[in-house]
Design a protein around this motif. Sequence first.
Motif, PDB file in Angstrom:
ATOM      1  N   LEU A 274      11.052  15.091  -3.084  1.00 17.97           N
ATOM      2  CA  LEU A 274       9.872  14.524  -2.830  1.00 17.97           C
ATOM      3  C   LEU A 274       9.630  12.863  -3.078  1.00 17.97           C
ATOM      4  CD1 LEU A 274       6.977  15.273  -1.590  1.00 17.97           C
ATOM      5  CD2 LEU A 274       6.094  15.662  -3.918  1.00 17.97           C
ATOM      6  N   ASP A 275      10.201  12.674  -4.199  1.00 14.30           N
ATOM      7  CA  ASP A 275      10.009  11.061  -4.573  1.00 14.30           C
ATOM      8  C   ASP A 275      10.641  10.359  -3.319  1.00 14.30           C
ATOM      9  OD1 ASP A 275       8.826  11.897  -6.806  1.00 14.30           O
ATOM     10  OD2 ASP A 275      10.451  11.779  -8.112  1.00 14.30           O
ATOM     11  N   ALA A 276      11.812  10.710  -2.920  1.00 11.89           N
ATOM     12  CA  ALA A 276      12.546   9.985  -2.002  1.00 11.89           C
ATOM     13  C   ALA A 276      11.792   9.890  -0.662  1.00 11.89           C
ATOM     14  CB  ALA A 276      13.925  10.447  -1.687  1.00 11.89           C
ATOM     15  N   ALA A 277      11.028  10.844  -0.339  1.00 10.95           N
ATOM     16  CA  ALA A 277      10.247  11.085   0.975  1.00 10.95           C
ATOM     17  C   ALA A 277       8.936  10.472   0.928  1.00 10.95           C
ATOM     18  CB  ALA A 277      10.347  12.603   1.444  1.00 10.95           C
ATOM     19  N   LEU A 278       8.253  10.380  -0.130  1.00 11.97           N
ATOM     20  CA  LEU A 278       7.074   9.812  -0.136  1.00 11.97           C
ATOM     21  C   LEU A 278       6.626   8.535   0.606  1.00 11.97           C
ATOM     22  CD1 LEU A 278       5.568  10.608  -3.827  1.00 11.97           C
ATOM     23  CD2 LEU A 278       4.790  11.456  -1.280  1.00 11.97           C
TER      24      LEU A 278
ATOM     25  N   ARG B  91       0.893  -1.211  -0.041  1.00 15.53           N
ATOM     26  CA  ARG B  91      -0.129  -0.018  -0.125  1.00 15.53           C
ATOM     27  C   ARG B  91       0.693   1.366   0.137  1.00 15.53           C
ATOM     28  NH1 ARG B  91      -5.331   1.173   3.864  1.00 15.53           N
ATOM     29  NH2 ARG B  91      -5.443   3.351   2.970  1.00 15.53           N
ATOM     30  N   LYS B  92       1.948   1.198   0.802  1.00 16.57           N
ATOM     31  CA  LYS B  92       2.848   2.330   0.646  1.00 16.57           C
ATOM     32  C   LYS B  92       3.366   2.689  -0.412  1.00 16.57           C
ATOM     33  CE  LYS B  92       4.326   1.872   5.646  1.00 16.57           C
ATOM     34  NZ  LYS B  92       5.459   1.651   6.455  1.00 16.57           N
ATOM     35  N   ARG B  93       4.081   1.584  -1.212  1.00 17.36           N
ATOM     36  CA  ARG B  93       4.667   1.826  -2.399  1.00 17.36           C
ATOM     37  C   ARG B  93       3.788   2.082  -3.393  1.00 17.36           C
ATOM     38  NH1 ARG B  93       7.482  -2.260   0.344  1.00 17.36           N
ATOM     39  NH2 ARG B  93       9.507  -1.700   0.761  1.00 17.36           N
ATOM     40  N   GLN B  94       2.671   1.345  -3.461  1.00 16.34           N
ATOM     41  CA  GLN B  94       1.705   1.778  -4.747  1.00 16.34           C
ATOM     42  C   GLN B  94       1.226   3.426  -4.569  1.00 16.34           C
ATOM     43  OE1 GLN B  94      -1.918  -0.681  -4.246  1.00 16.34           O
ATOM     44  NE2 GLN B  94      -3.125   0.663  -5.703  1.00 16.34           N
TER      45      GLN B  94
ATOM     46  N   ASP C  50       4.328   6.455   6.193  1.00 17.01           N
ATOM     47  CA  ASP C  50       4.419   5.574   7.642  1.00 17.01           C
ATOM     48  C   ASP C  50       3.153   5.892   8.346  1.00 17.01           C
ATOM     49  OD1 ASP C  50       5.917   3.899   9.205  1.00 17.01           O
ATOM     50  OD2 ASP C  50       6.280   5.736  10.583  1.00 17.01           O
ATOM     51  N   ALA C  51       2.291   7.167   8.029  1.00 15.44           N
ATOM     52  CA  ALA C  51       1.057   7.292   8.699  1.00 15.44           C
ATOM     53  C   ALA C  51       0.109   6.336   8.518  1.00 15.44           C
ATOM     54  CB  ALA C  51       0.805   8.717   8.137  1.00 15.44           C
ATOM     55  N   ILE C  52       0.049   5.629   7.542  1.00 15.60           N
ATOM     56  CA  ILE C  52      -0.964   4.442   7.392  1.00 15.60           C
ATOM     57  C   ILE C  52      -1.231   3.512   8.373  1.00 15.60           C
ATOM     58  CG2 ILE C  52      -1.702   2.656   5.827  1.00 15.60           C
ATOM     59  CD1 ILE C  52      -0.397   4.180   3.440  1.00 15.60           C
ATOM     60  N   GLY C  53       0.019   3.198   9.142  1.00 17.15           N
ATOM     61  CA  GLY C  53       0.018   2.021  10.005  1.00 17.15           C
ATOM     62  C   GLY C  53      -0.080   2.717  11.363  1.00 17.15           C
ATOM     63  N   LYS C  54       0.615   3.866  11.663  1.00 17.68           N
ATOM     64  CA  LYS C  54       0.851   4.501  12.841  1.00 17.68           C
ATOM     65  C   LYS C  54      -0.101   5.672  13.291  1.00 17.68           C
ATOM     66  CE  LYS C  54       5.507   3.206  12.746  1.00 17.68           C
ATOM     67  NZ  LYS C  54       6.946   3.354  12.796  1.00 17.68           N
TER      68      LYS C  54
END
Length: 523
Positions: free
Chosen positions: A122-126, A86-89, A131-135
């Motif tokens: 921004l690409d490197a930080a997305l 989900r994060k990488r998508q 990380d907010a999806i889980g936490k």
Amino acid sequence: MARYSTILGPDGKPIDKSEFYGEQRATPTLTGVRSPISGHPADGLTPARLAAIHRAAASGDALAYLELAEDIEERDLHYAAVLGTRKRQVSQLPVTVEAASDAPEHIAHADLVRDWLKEGVLDAALFDLFDAIGKGFSVLEIEWSSDPKKIVPAALQWRDPRWFEFDDLTLDQPMLREASTKTELGSHRFILHRHKSKSGLTIRSGLARVASWAWMYKAFTLRDWAIFVQNYGTPVRIGRYDGGATEAEKDILWQAVANIAGDCAAIIPKSMDLQFIELKNAATSAEVYEKRADWMDRQISKLVLGQTATTDAIAGGHAVGKEHRLVQEDLERADAKAASATLAPQLVHRIVAFNFGPQDVYPKLLIGRPDELPIGDIVNALDKLGPQGLTIEASQIRDRLGFTEAAEGAELIGGRPAAVTPPQPAPQLQSLQRRLSLHGARPPTDLVERLSERLALDAHGALAGLVDEVRQVFETAPDLHAAAEALAKLDLSPDQFALAMQRGMALAHLVGQSAVLDEIEGR
């Protein structure tokens, strides 16, 4: 920085220059409260301890919960896989910028942001942003680059959520941990992204809060399964000794049976009888653990991805997978919009304001694929509506297909046939037309006859060329089906025949005009 003596933020208020020149604020400390060393509350976790961790997080003490969320992501293969998917998508989706209007200054604002995006910061930080999806939340610290030409972020550093606490009043505003207190985040130094899977406090809306229960019960199941396999997956060895065996002989016998494999071994005297109750359906009993673990994994898939077909093989997988993929795309769009809503005011507005001053409107930052019709639908629409008069710029079609405009002198593939230029009447016909326009004499009969014969020969030759190609197809085709396919593939050129017909029509028109003149003059 040299452009302005005072830098204003998007709200029009002056910015403390320490926001740019000062050292990073949310860095780890060796002996302070922001330690890079994490605890592991997942060790020996019980339902009572898990409930206590959740209650503490909801009350403002989220340290143990954030450590547990990290533990689960590191220890559970399935949760790590689906959450990473989900994060990488979303983090690999295209990022575009739309100017606020067509005004030159608004286009300049958008171009500045576009140029910065090309640097890849921004690409490197997305990925870290999500990380907010889980936490429930994530924090990025901005390192501003302030050269004389522009002020833009040089890096976006992920900061460990464990280094933040929530305010005492709302229990929903993250604040930076300090030695003896907590401080507010700098207004232009941090990006705070919240991901809410449910309404309510941010710390209670992360997926890890729900996943922790499934992970704990699955861990119990896997532990029981391991014990079952240990007890029933290897045979029990029995060594028998005589009644007069010495202790040394018993020790030797024990070492022999114990070193064969595993711990399921025993020694007894020959005079003793030891009965073992064999488990008749060991394989069937083992399926209970597997099914329970798989069921937990499917629940986690539904939690994180909204479906199971893209992670588990099921009956009718292809058809069901297509439907479930649509559910995953819905989550993708929602995550992308949430990230755009965070980055627009906290990043894009600041970049524009620091370089051009506060604005009434700012460029839009869009993450995600555009909602477009499938290419097949577009091609069918053009094929059917084009002959009806629909027109569209070729550049739009190239952009949709991902093609660029052909360079001058490049080798080309495809293209439409060149338009046939309507032929001009032959010199003899042009002369005859001028004579008629001046009400001249009737054209000589022999000239008209010679021109008619010439046009007949032209038409016959052009038509013969078309007929010859068709005749060759019928003569070489083995059957009617093959002939029909060959005829469909013929690229017959009617240009010569059309040319002859146009000449004939021009001649007929001129002859008609001549006849009218003859009648007027009484000839």
